[in-house]
Write an enzyme that holds these catalytic residues in place. Structure first.
Site, PDB file in Angstrom:
ATOM      1  N   CYS A  68      39.585  42.960  46.048  1.00  0.00           N
ATOM      2  CA  CYS A  68      41.278  43.137  44.797  1.00  0.00           C
ATOM      3  C   CYS A  68      40.473  41.983  44.372  1.00  0.00           C
ATOM      4  O   CYS A  68      40.518  40.611  45.243  1.00  0.00           O
ATOM      5  CB  CYS A  68      42.217  43.028  46.084  1.00  0.00           C
ATOM      6  N   CYS A  71      43.786  39.735  44.758  1.00  0.00           N
ATOM      7  CA  CYS A  71      43.917  38.659  46.092  1.00  0.00           C
ATOM      8  C   CYS A  71      42.558  37.838  45.889  1.00  0.00           C
ATOM      9  O   CYS A  71      42.903  36.483  46.651  1.00  0.00           O
ATOM     10  CB  CYS A  71      43.259  39.941  47.022  1.00  0.00           C
TER      11      CYS A  71
END
Length: 148
Positions: A68, A71
């Site tokens: 991600c 993230c």
């Protein structure tokens, strides 16, 4: 003065620590490592359950995955937030690829997602990447609501 139960980030043993001693860098009574490391703690599903159920510190969880992009962008900010929130809040990371059942159980639909737990219960949730200052302000505001 009542002691707080704090779960060790290394061996996951529950320790009793006087609240006045939190800022003095207490060590685990079992493994003798520091109870506060200045870094987020990576937890498995089983370790997460132990920290939520046994620790009396609020737990701020970053639900993330290695693939991600947002993230990965938020990871340094989460690391910086530890410096301002420890030892009053434990910051942890849960990789949702490795803890899929936990993510499903908690209804984590997007990542990154921050979830704040206090008293063994989720008290607040925020999806999306945030900067360090925003993470600290959001956490403190949510804890203020819980204590009010």
């Amino acid at each position: 003065m009542n002691p707080l139960h704090i779960v060790c980030p290394h061996c996951h043993t529950t320790n009793r620590v006087q609240s006045a001693d939190l800022s003095r860098g207490p060590d685990c009574g079992s493994c003798h490592q520091p109870l506060f490391t200045g870094h987020p703690v990576a937890l498995t599903e089983a370790e997460f359950a132990r920290h939520v159920q046994r620790s009396q510190l609020p737990l701020l969880v970053d639900f993330w995955a290695p693939w991600c992009g947002p993230c990965r962008m938020m990871a340094p900010a989460f690391e910086q937030a530890v410096q301002q929130l420890e030892p009053n809040v434990r910051l942890v990371k849960v990789n949702t690829d490795e803890a899929q059942a936990l993510g499903a159980q908690l209804g984590i639909r997007s990542i990154p997602t921050l979830a704040l737990f206090a008293g063994g219960q989720e008290v607040a949730r925020q999806a999306g990447a945030m900067g360090a200052g925003d993470i600290v302000r959001w956490t403190q505001a949510q804890l203020g609501r819980v204590r009010a």
